[in-house]
Structures are given as structure tokens and as C-alpha cells.
Scaffold this motif. Sequence first.
Motif, PDB file in Angstrom:
ATOM      1  N   ALA A  24       0.828  -1.206   0.000  1.00 25.60           N
ATOM      2  CA  ALA A  24       0.000   0.000   0.000  1.00 25.60           C
ATOM      3  C   ALA A  24       0.862   1.255   0.000  1.00 25.60           C
ATOM      4  O   ALA A  24       0.529   2.255  -0.646  1.00 25.60           O
ATOM      5  N   LEU A  25       1.988   1.187   0.722  1.00 24.46           N
ATOM      6  CA  LEU A  25       2.898   2.323   0.752  1.00 24.46           C
ATOM      7  C   LEU A  25       3.534   2.536  -0.615  1.00 24.46           C
ATOM      8  O   LEU A  25       3.678   3.671  -1.079  1.00 24.46           O
ATOM      9  N   ARG A  26       3.892   1.438  -1.265  1.00 26.21           N
ATOM     10  CA  ARG A  26       4.481   1.555  -2.608  1.00 26.21           C
ATOM     11  C   ARG A  26       3.458   2.097  -3.606  1.00 26.21           C
ATOM     12  O   ARG A  26       3.798   2.902  -4.484  1.00 26.21           O
ATOM     13  N   LYS A  27       2.219   1.672  -3.502  1.00 27.72           N
ATOM     14  CA  LYS A  27       1.205   2.202  -4.407  1.00 27.72           C
ATOM     15  C   LYS A  27       1.037   3.701  -4.193  1.00 27.72           C
ATOM     16  O   LYS A  27       0.948   4.470  -5.172  1.00 27.72           O
ATOM     17  N   SER A  28       0.992   4.148  -2.951  1.00 24.74           N
ATOM     18  CA  SER A  28       0.857   5.582  -2.675  1.00 24.74           C
ATOM     19  C   SER A  28       2.030   6.359  -3.255  1.00 24.74           C
ATOM     20  O   SER A  28       1.856   7.465  -3.777  1.00 24.74           O
ATOM     21  N   PHE A  29       3.238   5.776  -3.166  1.00 27.97           N
ATOM     22  CA  PHE A  29       4.405   6.452  -3.723  1.00 27.97           C
ATOM     23  C   PHE A  29       4.276   6.581  -5.240  1.00 27.97           C
ATOM     24  O   PHE A  29       4.581   7.619  -5.819  1.00 27.97           O
ATOM     25  N   HIS A  30       3.835   5.510  -5.911  1.00 29.13           N
ATOM     26  CA  HIS A  30       3.649   5.558  -7.373  1.00 29.13           C
ATOM     27  C   HIS A  30       2.598   6.617  -7.744  1.00 29.13           C
ATOM     28  O   HIS A  30       2.766   7.344  -8.731  1.00 29.13           O
ATOM     29  N   ARG A  31       1.521   6.689  -6.985  1.00 31.38           N
ATOM     30  CA  ARG A  31       0.475   7.681  -7.278  1.00 31.38           C
ATOM     31  C   ARG A  31       1.005   9.104  -7.083  1.00 31.38           C
ATOM     32  O   ARG A  31       0.687  10.004  -7.857  1.00 31.38           O
ATOM     33  N   MET A  32       1.813   9.281  -6.044  1.00 32.98           N
ATOM     34  CA  MET A  32       2.395  10.589  -5.799  1.00 32.98           C
ATOM     35  C   MET A  32       3.362  10.973  -6.925  1.00 32.98           C
ATOM     36  O   MET A  32       3.385  12.111  -7.395  1.00 32.98           O
ATOM     37  N   PHE A  33       4.154   9.998  -7.362  1.00 29.97           N
ATOM     38  CA  PHE A  33       5.102  10.252  -8.449  1.00 29.97           C
ATOM     39  C   PHE A  33       4.344  10.639  -9.721  1.00 29.97           C
ATOM     40  O   PHE A  33       4.760  11.553 -10.452  1.00 29.97           O
ATOM     41  N   ARG A  34       3.242   9.946 -10.014  1.00 29.84           N
ATOM     42  CA  ARG A  34       2.446  10.255 -11.204  1.00 29.84           C
ATOM     43  C   ARG A  34       1.870  11.663 -11.124  1.00 29.84           C
ATOM     44  O   ARG A  34       1.857  12.400 -12.121  1.00 29.84           O
ATOM     45  N   LEU A  35       1.418  12.062  -9.956  1.00 28.32           N
ATOM     46  CA  LEU A  35       0.860  13.401  -9.787  1.00 28.32           C
ATOM     47  C   LEU A  35       1.915  14.463 -10.064  1.00 28.32           C
ATOM     48  O   LEU A  35       1.658  15.450 -10.772  1.00 28.32           O
ATOM     49  N   VAL A  36       3.112  14.290  -9.514  1.00 23.95           N
ATOM     50  CA  VAL A  36       4.190  15.254  -9.740  1.00 23.95           C
ATOM     51  C   VAL A  36       4.561  15.293 -11.217  1.00 23.95           C
ATOM     52  O   VAL A  36       4.773  16.374 -11.793  1.00 23.95           O
ATOM     53  N   ASP A  61      -5.813  -8.191 -13.020  1.00 27.67           N
ATOM     54  CA  ASP A  61      -5.747  -8.351 -11.565  1.00 27.67           C
ATOM     55  C   ASP A  61      -6.576  -7.298 -10.846  1.00 27.67           C
ATOM     56  O   ASP A  61      -6.902  -7.464  -9.671  1.00 27.67           O
ATOM     57  N   ALA A  62      -6.924  -6.212 -11.546  1.00 25.39           N
ATOM     58  CA  ALA A  62      -7.784  -5.183 -10.977  1.00 25.39           C
ATOM     59  C   ALA A  62      -9.251  -5.427 -11.320  1.00 25.39           C
ATOM     60  O   ALA A  62     -10.112  -4.594 -11.012  1.00 25.39           O
ATOM     61  N   GLY A  63      -9.545  -6.564 -11.979  1.00 24.29           N
ATOM     62  CA  GLY A  63     -10.923  -6.886 -12.344  1.00 24.29           C
ATOM     63  C   GLY A  63     -11.397  -6.220 -13.610  1.00 24.29           C
ATOM     64  O   GLY A  63     -12.595  -6.135 -13.865  1.00 24.29           O
ATOM     65  N   VAL A  64     -10.453  -5.741 -14.446  1.00 21.51           N
ATOM     66  CA  VAL A  64     -10.801  -5.045 -15.682  1.00 21.51           C
ATOM     67  C   VAL A  64     -10.169  -5.784 -16.855  1.00 21.51           C
ATOM     68  O   VAL A  64      -8.968  -6.076 -16.843  1.00 21.51           O
ATOM     69  N   SER A 105      -1.400   3.537 -11.700  1.00 20.88           N
ATOM     70  CA  SER A 105      -1.380   3.412 -10.240  1.00 20.88           C
ATOM     71  C   SER A 105      -2.711   3.763  -9.586  1.00 20.88           C
ATOM     72  O   SER A 105      -2.993   3.300  -8.479  1.00 20.88           O
ATOM     73  N   ASP A 106      -3.536   4.578 -10.239  1.00 16.99           N
ATOM     74  CA  ASP A 106      -4.839   4.911  -9.672  1.00 16.99           C
ATOM     75  C   ASP A 106      -5.830   3.763  -9.791  1.00 16.99           C
ATOM     76  O   ASP A 106      -6.869   3.763  -9.121  1.00 16.99           O
ATOM     77  N   VAL A 107      -5.526   2.785 -10.644  1.00 17.01           N
ATOM     78  CA  VAL A 107      -6.471   1.710 -10.953  1.00 17.01           C
ATOM     79  C   VAL A 107      -6.074   0.392 -10.321  1.00 17.01           C
ATOM     80  O   VAL A 107      -6.923  -0.365  -9.842  1.00 17.01           O
ATOM     81  N   LEU A 108      -4.780   0.090 -10.299  1.00 15.57           N
ATOM     82  CA  LEU A 108      -4.311  -1.233  -9.912  1.00 15.57           C
ATOM     83  C   LEU A 108      -4.410  -1.465  -8.407  1.00 15.57           C
ATOM     84  O   LEU A 108      -4.257  -0.525  -7.623  1.00 15.57           O
ATOM     85  N   PRO A 109      -4.639  -2.705  -7.999  1.00 12.14           N
ATOM     86  CA  PRO A 109      -4.670  -3.021  -6.560  1.00 12.14           C
ATOM     87  C   PRO A 109      -3.280  -2.928  -5.949  1.00 12.14           C
ATOM     88  O   PRO A 109      -2.267  -3.111  -6.635  1.00 12.14           O
TER      89      PRO A 109
END
Length: 342
Positions: free
Chosen positions: A123-135, A176-179, A328-332
Motif C-alpha cells: 500500500a505504501l508503494r502504491k501511494s508512492f507511485h500515485r504521488m510520483f504520477r501526480l508530480v 488483476d484489478a478486475g478489468v 497506479s490509480d487503478v491497480l490493486p
Amino acid sequence: MSDLNDLLARFPEAAVLIQQGQIAAVNPMARHYLPQLELGAPVPPWFPPLSETSSRSGSFTAGLSSYDFRLSATEDGLWLTFRPAPSTALTDGQLDGVLRQLRTFLGEFLVESEELSGPDRPALRKSFHRMFRLVDNLDFIRLAGSGGGVPFYPVAMDLAGLCRQLCAEAAPLLHDAGVTLDYQSDLSSLLIPGDPQLLRRLLLELISNTARAAGQQAVRLRLRTQNGGALLTLSGGGIPPSQRQLAAMLQQDTDQLLPMPDSGAGLGLSIARHIAALHRGSLLVDLGQSGPSMILSLPTGPLDPRVSVRSPILQQDGGLSPLLVALSDVLPARLFGMEAPD
């Protein structure tokens, strides 16, 4: 009148029909922004000045929100279309400073945090990826508005090959995200003048936006040619979104409403439109009966027969998987382990 209502419901921007100083028709997007509009009521005093003979454009303010509008005089009456006005409280220098500090902090966080690389902290790694994408998205917007612009290096490239490769890479992750990501095309190859890196980013933005929409279990990408150009259609296969969800997906929310959960920062679609414009193409939203579709139109020529030579672009992904960052906003969270996919 039913035909008019159907047409208004499919129109992606807010639209109001004014007849003899009264509200004659209002589409769902206009009600989303201004729920106080009522059929048959006089136009509000804060509406832009009306003109029965000439078209005009400008801005008006309702409550705490400002809108850009276009007023057109027709045989049916006055058509008022509007959208939230872009605004920023940061100067270019301040934005540069913010981005520089954010990238520094992200780098320090990645190096110093041993927990980030641990398999027990997905979960921490996902948050980091989302933050990186935002920047990264914020940096793109900054470059797009600067004098130098976004680096753009078009070459003769195979659009069909890019679509196949991208879908082959992204489909297992989205599964893996159901899509389900499905690519359909009768074209084995399609040469166009384009920047492969930017077009890959555009497609990933559209895939992410479509997959994030509520109730989507399938994303379909279709490539074909039409009138000598390339036509890409991206559509979902789930429950049609509500007007509120549609506004969030199209990044047309206002400060009068709380953001939708996981609605994003509202940069992705702007980036996709800018990349399409760099390629002399267009990006449209079709509000069909089964939900909205993104339609990307790109020219297939002229192609430069010369071999292009360019300096390599400096890597700015911080060692992260560009695919995981983009989706990163979509994947589990469980997919964000120690090893990035190839």
C-alpha cells in the motif's frame, strides 16, 4: 422537444437554451454545475449579458465558481454553453519551485525509506507511485504552458504496433484489478507521424480514466482508419456513469462539490488533449447510451522519409515502472511489490 432533450443529454459541455429572457432547456451537465436553474424561470441576474443578434464569449461568476461561456444567437433562441474557467494561484516561478522540492522529497523518500522496498508494504508503494504520477503530470502541465513547450519528436511510427504492445503489457495488470482490456483492429500496421513516447502516455491516460470509471469491467480499444486518418475509440463495458461520476471523469467538477472518491487531480484528460493537439489531432468525448467513449483522431501523414536522429530523453521515472506509475490509480496495492514488471 424529446429530440432536443436527447441531443442535450449527449452534449458534453453545459448548455442552456434561453427564449425571451427565460430558461427554455437545460442539459444535465448545466444542472450539475448550476442546480438552481429552473425551466420557465427568468435568467438569473448573474448570467452574462444577453444579445439577441450577435454571438459573444467571456466569463461569469456564480457563487464561488467562475465559468467561461459562449453565447450564440440561433432561430431557436440563445444558446449558452459554458465550462469552469481555468485558474491558478501560483506564479510560474512558484510552480517551478514546488515541483523541484516535490521531486527532491520523493527522491529522499525512495532512498531513505527501507520499508518502501519491502514486500510487506504494498500500500505504501502504491501511494508512492500515485504521488510520483501526480508530480509528473503537474510537471507536464507546467511545460505545456511554458515558452519552450513539451518536448515533441515526431517520427514515422507504427500506431497499430504501439497499441498491440501497450495492450499486451497493460492487460495482465488490469486483469488483476478486475478489468479486461481488449484491443480490436483489422490493421497489421499503420504508419503515422507521431512521438511514440507521448502517444504511449496519451493512451495510458485514456485507459486509466476509462478503467477508473465506476462499474467498468471491460475496456475496449479499437483502431481503424477513416477518411484517410487514424481513429482510436476507447470505451468501457460496465454500468453507465451518473452525471456526477461523468463530470468527475471528464474533470469538470467545481469547488461547490466535494471531490468523488479516487476522482484524481483533474490533469490526465488535459494532458491527453494537449498531446493530441501536438499531433494535429483531436480528442472527443461521445456520450452514448451505454456510457461515454473517448475518440482520438490522428492524421496519417505526411510521413518524413528521412531517418530522424535525436538526443536521448533523460530518464525521469526514478527507477519505477512507467506502466505501474501510469495505472497506479487503478491497480490493486498487491501488484506494487519489490519487482516491477518487464
